[in-house]
Enzyme design. Structure first.
Site, PDB file in Angstrom:
ATOM      1  N   GLU A   2     -11.244   2.964   7.213  1.00 26.14           N
ATOM      2  CA  GLU A   2     -10.033   3.247   7.894  1.00 26.14           C
ATOM      3  C   GLU A   2      -9.894   4.935   8.023  1.00 26.14           C
ATOM      4  OE1 GLU A   2      -6.218   2.810   6.098  1.00 26.14           O
ATOM      5  OE2 GLU A   2      -5.304   1.729   7.792  1.00 26.14           O
TER       6      GLU A   2
ATOM      7  N   GLU B 185       0.832  -1.273  -0.077  1.00 22.12           N
ATOM      8  CA  GLU B 185      -0.056  -0.187  -0.308  1.00 22.12           C
ATOM      9  C   GLU B 185       1.027   1.224   0.013  1.00 22.12           C
ATOM     10  OE1 GLU B 185      -1.857   0.936   3.690  1.00 22.12           O
ATOM     11  OE2 GLU B 185      -3.353   2.156   2.751  1.00 22.12           O
TER      12      GLU B 185
HETATM   13  O1  LIG Z   1      -2.066   4.035   6.978  1.00 17.37           O
HETATM   14  C1  LIG Z   1      -2.629   3.311   6.347  1.00 17.37           C
HETATM   15  O2  LIG Z   1      -3.374   3.577   5.804  1.00 17.37           O
HETATM   16  C2  LIG Z   1      -2.528   1.884   6.625  1.00 17.37           C
HETATM   17  O3  LIG Z   1      -3.302   1.095   5.935  1.00 17.37           O
HETATM   18  C3  LIG Z   1      -1.294   1.405   7.234  1.00 17.37           C
HETATM   19  O4  LIG Z   1      -1.506  -0.097   7.406  1.00 17.37           O
HETATM   20  C4  LIG Z   1      -0.985   1.927   8.441  1.00 17.37           C
HETATM   21  O5  LIG Z   1       0.269   1.346   8.874  1.00 17.37           O
HETATM   22 MG   LIG Z   2      -4.725   2.489   4.259  1.00 16.59          MG
END
Ligand SMILES: O=C(O)C(=O)[C@H](O)CO
Ligand SMILES: [Mg+2]
Length: 251
Positions: free
Chosen positions: A234, A137
């Site tokens: 998230e 990511e």
């Molecule tokens: O920060 C983010 O967007 C994540 O998904 C990571 O996994 C954070 O460490």
């Molecule tokens: Mg993330």
């Protein structure tokens, strides 16, 4: 409509971790993810997820917890042993938790050596755990200065070069916007290699509503594209998590 998961590292933090599962289920989420679950026994997490009727969707390779430690080592030359032992630790957790994906964190390094190291470690990990879904990511450099993977095209290049069927992209609307200014264009360009989606409001990282990104349009685009993965919430709730869940489509 895609299936939605709650990131329990960031949502429902008003509650102790083990109570967040039931709160997520009651709110209408079908799955959960925890970025660094290593502080709690995997068996307890697994039982709690099953009891709440939730799938466990994603976890990251260590650091051990959310508040401390570097975000991984996979691109750091000279830290290969550390990366490998961390990855094996993640696999031990995963053998109990059975997440759909493990996100491999690159750590802090720059330049061609870091790229080679990252590619070598990813290849090693993909071979070592061929039946486990792995993701990488890109994280935006304002939040994670010096983090190696901050470029979606580079992530795509690495995924193509490694060519492992179990390695794909983790697309996060918030980071895509912060990196490029046009998260939808990033999605269109890389939808085909995306295995996991995370959503957070842009330009702030609050609820996925308003702002400069059309989230309902994005969910419809996910359906049209045939995306079969999860969409994880998230973000940092602007106030109590439950008060900001008006955006979550109910099944
Ligand atoms: O920060 C983010 O967007 C994540 O998904 C990571 O996994 C954070 O460490
Ligand atoms: Mg993330």
């Amino acid at each position: 409509m895609p299936r939605f998961a709650a990131n329990l590292t960031m949502l429902f933090t008003e509650l102790p971790m083990m109570e967040r599962f039931a709160a997520a289920a009651a709110a209408g989420f079908q799955g959960v993810e925890i970025l660094f679950p290593y502080d709690i026994a995997a068996r307890d997490l697994s039982r709690t997820a099953i009891a709440a009727g939730l799938d466990f969707v994603l976890m990251n390779t260590p650091p051990p917890n959310w508040t401390g430690g570097a975000r991984g080592f996979a691109a750091e030359l000279g830290r290969e042993e550390r990366f490998r032992s961390d990855f094996d630790r993640a696999l031990r957790f995963a053998s109990v938790l059975r997440p759909r994906h493990i996100h491999i964190m690159a750590g802090y390094a720059q330049g061609p050596e870091a790229r080679d190291t990252f590619a070598r470690n990813l290849r090693w990990a993909a071979d070592r755990a061929p039946h486990v879904g792995l993701t990488i990511e890109p994280l935006n450099p304002a939040d994670q200065p010096g983090y190696f993977l901050a470029d979606f095209d580079l992530a795509a290049e690495l995924i193509a070069e490694i060519g492992a069927p179990n390695l794909g992209l983790q697309f996060d609307t918030y980071h895509a916007h912060r990196i490029t200014g046009d998260a939808m264009a990033v999605w269109r360009r890389h939808a085909g290699i995306t295995r996991h989606v995370q959503i957070g409001g842009v330009p702030g990282r609050h609820e996925p509503v308003g702002g400069t990104f059309d989230f309902p349009g994005f969910f419809a685009a996910l359906d049209r594209s045939g995306y079969k993965g999860w969409v994880s919430a998230e973000y940092n709730p602007a106030s109590l998590t439950a008060e900001g869940l008006g955006w979550l489509p109910q099944p």
